[in-house]
Design an enzyme around this catalytic site. Structure first.
Site, mmCIF file in Angstrom:
data_model
loop_
_atom_site.group_PDB
_atom_site.id
_atom_site.type_symbol
_atom_site.label_atom_id
_atom_site.label_comp_id
_atom_site.label_asym_id
_atom_site.label_seq_id
_atom_site.Cartn_x
_atom_site.Cartn_y
_atom_site.Cartn_z
ATOM 1 C CE LYS A 50 -21.820 25.560 -25.623
ATOM 2 N NZ LYS A 50 -23.134 25.464 -25.581
ATOM 3 N NE ARG A 129 -23.617 24.582 -18.949
ATOM 4 C CZ ARG A 129 -23.827 24.284 -19.580
ATOM 5 N NH1 ARG A 129 -22.682 23.296 -20.610
ATOM 6 N NH2 ARG A 129 -25.179 24.446 -20.681
ATOM 7 N NE ARG A 168 -30.216 20.480 -27.994
ATOM 8 C CZ ARG A 168 -29.585 20.975 -27.642
ATOM 9 N NH1 ARG A 168 -28.440 22.161 -28.595
ATOM 10 N NH2 ARG A 168 -29.200 21.318 -26.656
ATOM 11 N NE ARG A 201 -29.817 18.647 -23.652
ATOM 12 C CZ ARG A 201 -28.802 18.769 -24.335
ATOM 13 N NH1 ARG A 201 -28.117 18.828 -25.457
ATOM 14 N NH2 ARG A 201 -28.930 20.386 -23.589
HETATM 15 P P1 AMP Z 1 -25.072 21.087 -22.024
HETATM 16 O O1 AMP Z 1 -25.257 19.588 -22.683
HETATM 17 O O2 AMP Z 1 -23.653 21.155 -22.335
HETATM 18 O O3 AMP Z 1 -26.373 21.495 -22.330
HETATM 19 O O4 AMP Z 1 -25.413 20.673 -20.416
HETATM 20 C C1 AMP Z 1 -27.016 19.971 -20.072
HETATM 21 C C2 AMP Z 1 -27.032 20.911 -18.917
HETATM 22 O O5 AMP Z 1 -25.873 19.862 -18.024
HETATM 23 C C3 AMP Z 1 -26.596 21.764 -18.221
HETATM 24 O O6 AMP Z 1 -27.826 22.399 -18.078
HETATM 25 C C4 AMP Z 1 -26.427 22.080 -16.729
HETATM 26 O O7 AMP Z 1 -27.849 21.485 -15.756
HETATM 27 C C5 AMP Z 1 -25.512 20.802 -16.576
HETATM 28 N N1 AMP Z 1 -24.133 20.927 -17.081
HETATM 29 C C6 AMP Z 1 -22.851 20.573 -18.075
HETATM 30 N N2 AMP Z 1 -22.112 20.990 -17.917
HETATM 31 C C7 AMP Z 1 -22.122 21.687 -16.931
HETATM 32 C C8 AMP Z 1 -20.832 22.792 -16.436
HETATM 33 N N3 AMP Z 1 -19.844 22.854 -16.368
HETATM 34 N N4 AMP Z 1 -22.139 23.307 -14.809
HETATM 35 C C9 AMP Z 1 -23.007 23.258 -14.546
HETATM 36 N N5 AMP Z 1 -23.660 22.270 -15.703
HETATM 37 C C10 AMP Z 1 -23.566 21.443 -16.090
#
Ligand code: AMP
Length: 259
Positions: A50, A129, A168, A201
């Site tokens: 994404k 989410r 990644r 990460r």
């Molecule tokens: P991402 O970079 O989108 O994979 O987000 C990394 C982490 O941030 C996720 O695994 C969650 O711990 C947190 N996170 C990001 N966006 C959300 C969201 N909309 N709702 C809940 N947790 C989030």
């Protein structure tokens, strides 16, 4: 204008300061207002690409890449993270691969409501989410007399996802994403764009990946049906090179009349 010219025109990456830092931060180079700003949501399991697609789509279509994960990663580098228990709790959840509480995410997004109204258009990556977040976004958009143009769901088999996440690497400065096999940087460990250090990460470690996949299945996968019922869903296979996948997504968006 052909797509190549559009890509060149949109190539200047805006710094997303208002989104990443919130409060009264202002973007150095906000996206130029356009006649019909597009508001798209990107869905997909962790590792479906994404974030990479958001960057490519922004270059094709303009607008701003708004990732809630990037807000939390920016907060983790900020000095005042010690001051806010909500942010501390969020970063703790993130490091374990768990979802951050809806109230915290929604507070952060509400604080950045001006970004959702941006006249240049937005691509939401990682938000909503959960169904509660999707309902809150729908209410906000109605209040603002705005609407979503489409929701793109990137589909990918699980074994491909696990391979992707393991390799990644993310730039600690500009957040550009690389992959040790499919998209290596010119120099190992160094970002091609800004020279920043490339890091794995915390939540891409294998134990966190399992927790993230479970959270995705439980909380986020129901959004596919949620948006399908609302006539907004476009399914795109995320198998193939990033450029091929992006091309596929743009074609579907064009066929749908969303762009
Ligand atoms: P991402 O970079 O989108 O994979 O987000 C990394 C982490 O941030 C996720 O695994 C969650 O711990 C947190 N996170 C990001 N966006 C959300 C969201 N909309 N709702 C809940 N947790 C989030």
């Amino acid at each position: 204008m052909d797509r190549q010219s559009k890509m060149t025109m949109n190539n200047a990456k805006n710094n997303r300061a208002a989104w990443l830092r919130g409060g009264d931060a202002e973007c150095d180079a906000p996206p130029k207002p356009v006649k019909r700003p597009r508001r798209l949501v990107l869905l997909g399991a962790p590792g479906s690409g994404k974030g990479t697609q958001a960057e490519l789509l922004v270059r094709n279509l303009g607008g701003c890449h708004l990732s809630t994960g990037d807000i939390f990663r920016t907060a983790s580098c900020s000095e005042d993270k010690v001051a806010s228990p909500a942010v501390r709790e969020a970063l703790d959840a993130m490091a374990k691969g768990e979802l951050v509480r809806d109230e915290t995410v929604l507070d952060m997004v509400r604080e950045r409501a001006a970004c959702l109204r941006c006249g240049g258009g937005v691509l939401l990556d990682g938000f909503p989410r959960t169904v509660a977040q999707a309902d809150a976004l729908a209410d906000f958009l109605i209040q603002q007399n705005l609407r979503l143009d489409a929701v793109i769901n990137f589909e990918l088999p699980i074994d491909t996802i696990v391979r992707r996440l393991g390799g990644r690497r993310t730039c600690s400065d500009c957040r550009a994403v690389f992959h040790t096999e499919s998209h290596p940087p010119r120099e190992e460990g160094v970002c091609d764009h800004c020279g920043g250090a490339l890091l794995q990460r915390d939540d891409d470690r294998p134990e966190a990946v399992l927790v993230r996949m479970a959270a995705y299945e439980r909380e986020t996968a129901p959004l596919i049906e949620y948006y399908r019922r609302r006539g907004l869903l476009l399914n795109v296979s995320a198998d193939g090179s990033p450029e091929t996948v992006c091309e596929r997504a743009v074609r579907l968006l064009e066929a749908d009349g969303a762009v």
